[in-house]
Design an enzyme around this catalytic site. Structure first.
Site, PDB file in Angstrom:
ATOM      1  N   SER A  82       0.834  -1.211   0.000  1.00 37.27           N
ATOM      2  CA  SER A  82       0.000   0.000   0.000  1.00 37.27           C
ATOM      3  C   SER A  82       0.865   1.256   0.000  1.00 37.27           C
ATOM      4  O   SER A  82       0.617   2.213  -0.738  1.00 37.27           O
ATOM      5  CB  SER A  82      -0.893   0.040   1.251  1.00 37.27           C
ATOM      6  OG  SER A  82      -1.825  -0.996   1.206  1.00 37.27           O
TER       7      SER A  82
ATOM      8  N   ASP B 162      -7.170  -8.214   4.286  1.00 33.19           N
ATOM      9  CA  ASP B 162      -6.187  -8.912   3.456  1.00 33.19           C
ATOM     10  C   ASP B 162      -5.609 -10.147   4.157  1.00 33.19           C
ATOM     11  O   ASP B 162      -5.039 -11.019   3.512  1.00 33.19           O
ATOM     12  CB  ASP B 162      -5.029  -7.973   3.084  1.00 33.19           C
ATOM     13  CG  ASP B 162      -5.484  -6.890   2.109  1.00 33.19           C
ATOM     14  OD1 ASP B 162      -6.543  -7.047   1.488  1.00 33.19           O
ATOM     15  OD2 ASP B 162      -4.766  -5.880   1.984  1.00 33.19           O
TER      16      ASP B 162
HETATM   17  C1  S3P Z   1      -5.631  -1.273   0.002  1.00 35.18           C
HETATM   18  C2  S3P Z   1      -6.872  -1.272   0.561  1.00 35.18           C
HETATM   19  C3  S3P Z   1      -7.684  -2.470   0.746  1.00 35.18           C
HETATM   20  C4  S3P Z   1      -6.841  -3.734   0.651  1.00 35.18           C
HETATM   21  C5  S3P Z   1      -5.914  -3.692  -0.516  1.00 35.18           C
HETATM   22  C6  S3P Z   1      -4.966  -2.515  -0.403  1.00 35.18           C
HETATM   23  C7  S3P Z   1      -4.923   0.002  -0.181  1.00 35.18           C
HETATM   24  O1  S3P Z   1      -8.693  -2.531  -0.242  1.00 35.18           O
HETATM   25  O2  S3P Z   1      -7.665  -4.867   0.565  1.00 35.18           O
HETATM   26  O3  S3P Z   1      -5.154  -4.891  -0.584  1.00 35.18           O
HETATM   27  O4  S3P Z   1      -3.710  -0.001  -0.415  1.00 35.18           O
HETATM   28  O5  S3P Z   1      -5.593   1.035  -0.075  1.00 35.18           O
HETATM   29  P1  S3P Z   1     -10.099  -1.751  -0.051  1.00 35.18           P
HETATM   30  O6  S3P Z   1      -9.788  -0.348   0.123  1.00 35.18           O
HETATM   31  O7  S3P Z   1     -10.864  -1.993  -1.303  1.00 35.18           O
HETATM   32  O8  S3P Z   1     -10.751  -2.387   1.121  1.00 35.18           O
END
Ligand code: S3P
Length: 427
Positions: free
Chosen positions: A24, A312
Site C-alpha cells: 500500500s 487482506d
Molecule cells: C488497500 C486497501 C484495501 C486492501 C488492498 C490494499 C490500499 O482494499 O484490501 O489490498 O492499499 O488502499 P479496499 O480499500 O478496497 O478495502
C-alpha cells in the site's frame, strides 16, 4: 513455476528482516511523488509486479525516475498525457488511486489491468468521481476496466461512503486535493490511513476527525516525500501464522509497520492464544517495529468488527482458525468477495478439500477447527490464497498450483519459506 509441494514443518526459531516492503505504501509513494515540487526519495520500495506497474505508470505520466536498485528518486513536472495505455496489472489499489489522481489532470488517459482486475468493480470510485464532474467511463456503464479518463475540473464534495475502503477514500482524497473547494469524506469504519499520513507529511491540508476526513485543496505543490517503506504486515502475517500453527516454533518479523489499521489480524491471532509481542523501533509517518510470534495451542474466535483492518489477512487467519480448537466465525466480510478472487469461496473450498467442516455465508464463513489433511489447492490467480494454503501445508503437507500471482506482492516468499520447510517445485 506453476505448482509446489510443501512438506510439514518441524519446530523453528527465526528472525526475518527481509519481509516484502509494504504494498500500500509503495503504490502511494510513487503516485504522491507526482504531486511534489522537487525530488522524492523512496527507499525499500516493493519490487513486485503490482507496485512496479505503478512505477511504470508514473514514468508514462512524465515523471523522471532514477533508480539505483536501492533508492528510487522521482521528480515530476506535472502529470503529462500518456502515449501508452496505463497497465495496473493485478492491482485494484493502482487502478482506483490513479482514477483519483488523473481525474483532474490535463489530458486523456486509459487504465487497464489483467483479466482479474478487469472483472473487479470500479463503480465504487467512478460514481463518486462522476458526481463531482469527472469525465470517465468504462465497460458496463463505468463499472469495469478498461477505463478512460479525460481530466477536468472537479467540484468540492461531502461524500459519505457506505464501505470502509482505503482505496475509495484515497481516490477521493486525491481528487479533493484539486477540487474547487473544501471537501469532506466519511466512512462507516476507519480504513487504513497511509494516504492521510503521507500526504499530511508532505504538507497537504488534511484533517481527520474520527471517521471524517476534511481535505482543503492544494494551493501549491507539496513538499517531496522522503520515505523508507516498512515491511508489509499482510506479507509478514503468513509467517506469523506459520509460527502460530507449528508446535514449539517462534519467529521475529522485523521492521514492519505497526499502524493499528494494519495489525488487527495479529491481535486476533493473539486473542486465539498465540504468544505475540510488539516492539516499536522507529516512527516516520507511522510506528514501525518488530513483531514476535510464538506457538501456543489456538482456540476458535469470532471476527466481526474492524474488518477492513484485517481484510487482506483473513485467508491466512482462516488457516489458523482451521487448526484451532472449536469453531471460528467470520462475519461482515462481504468485501472478501470482490478481492483478487472471491475469497469467501476460495477459502471455503480450499479448507473443505483439506477435510474440514466449513459453512459459507453471504458475508463470511464458519470453520469448525480440526486436523487438516494434505490436499491440492488451486489459487485461482490470487496471491493471498496461494500463500495461505502453502502455509497450511506446514501443518499437513500440501500441493498448491497457479503460483505466479505470488510475484504481485511477495517475490521472495519461497526464499524465506525455505528456512522453515522443504519445498518441491513441480513444474
Ligand atoms: C488497500 C486497501 C484495501 C486492501 C488492498 C490494499 C490500499 O482494499 O484490501 O489490498 O492499499 O488502499 P479496499 O480499500 O478496497 O478495502
Amino acid at each position: 513455476m506453476s505448482q509446489v509441494k510443501i512438506a510439514p514443518a518441524k519446530e523453528f526459531s527465526l528472525s526475518i528482516s527481509e519481509i516484502a516492503p509494504d504494498k500500500s505504501i509503495s503504490h502511494r509513494s510513487v503516485m504522491f511523488a507526482m504531486l511534489a515540487d522537487g525530488e522524492s526519495r523512496i527507499e525499500n520500495f516493493l519490487r513486485a509486479e503490482d507496485t512496479m506497474n505503478s512505477l511504470e505508470i508514473v514514468k508514462n505520466l512524465g515523471a523522471t525516475v532514477e533508480d539505483d536498485g536501492e533508492i528510487i528518486k522521482i521528480s515530476s513536472n506535472g502529470i503529462q498525457e500518456s502515449f501508452e495505455v496505463l497497465d495496473c496489472g493485478n492491482s485494484g489499489t493502482g487502478m482506483r488511486l490513479f482514477c483519483g489522481l488523473l481525474s483532474s489532470a490535463n489530458g486523456h488517459f486509459v487504465l487497464t489491468g489483467d483479466k482479474y482486475l478487469r472483472s473487479r468493480p470500479m463503480k465504487r470510485v467512478t460514481t463518486p468521481l462522476l458526481n463531482i464532474g469527472a469525465k470517465l467511463d468504462g465497460r458496463e456503464d463505468g463499472d469495469f476496466a478498461p477505463l478512460s479518463i479525460r481530466g477536468s475540473s472537479l467540484k468540492s464534495f461531502n461524500y459519505e461512503s457506505k464501505i470502509a475502503s482505503a482505496q475509495v477514500k484515497s481516490c477521493m482524497i486525491l481528487a479533493a486535493l484539486r477540487a474547487d473547494g473544501v471537501c469532506t469524506y466519511s466512512e462507516p469504519e476507519l480504513s487504513r490511513d497511509h494516504t492521510e499520513r503521507m500526504l499530511k507529511g508532505m504538507g497537504a491540508d488534511i484533517a481527520v476527525d474520527g471517521l471524517q476526513t476534511t481535505i482543503t485543496p492544494m494551493k501549491k505543490l507539496l513538499s517531496p516525500l522522503t520515505i523508507r517503506v516498512p515491511a508489509d504486515p499482510s506479507s509478514a502475517f503468513f509467517f506469523a501464522v506459520a509460527a502460530a500453527i507449528t508446535p514449539n516454533a517462534s519467529i521475529v518479523l522485523e521492521g514492519v509497520t505497526l499502524n493499528s489499521t494494519r495489525i488487527e489480524a495479529f491481535k486476533v491471532l493473539e486473542h486465539m492464544g498465540a504468544d505475540i509481542s510488539y516492539e516499536i523501533t522507529d516512527n516516520k509517518y507511522e510506528p514501525i517495529g518488530n513483531i514476535s510470534v510464538k506457538y501456543a495451542p489456538l482456540h476458535g474466535v469470532t471476527v466481526e468488527e474492524n474488518i477492513s483492518w484485517l481484510i487482506d489477512e483473513l485467508p491466512a487467519l482462516s488457516i489458523a482458525m482451521a487448526t484451532a480448537q472449536g469453531e471460528s466465525l467470520v462475519k461482515n466480510a462481504e468485501e472478501l468477495r470482490v478481492k483478487e478472487s472471491d475469497r469467501i469461496s476460495t477459502v471455503v473450498e480450499g479448507l473443505r478439500s483439506c477435510g474440514l467442516e466449513v459453512h459459507e455465508y453471504k458475508d463470511g464463513y464458519k470453520i469448525v477447527g480440526g486436523e487438516l489433511s494434505a490436499s491440492k489447492v488451486d489459487s485461482d490467480g490470487d496471491h493471498r490464497i496461494a500463500m495461505s494454503f502453502i502455509i497450511a501445508g506446514l501443518r499437513c503437507g500440501m500441493e498448491v498450483s497457479d503460483l505466479d500471482c505470488i510475484n504481485t506482492s511477495f517475490p521472495n516468499f519461497f526464499e524465506l519459506l525455505e528456512k522453515i520447510t522443504t519445498i518441491e517445485f513441480i513444474k
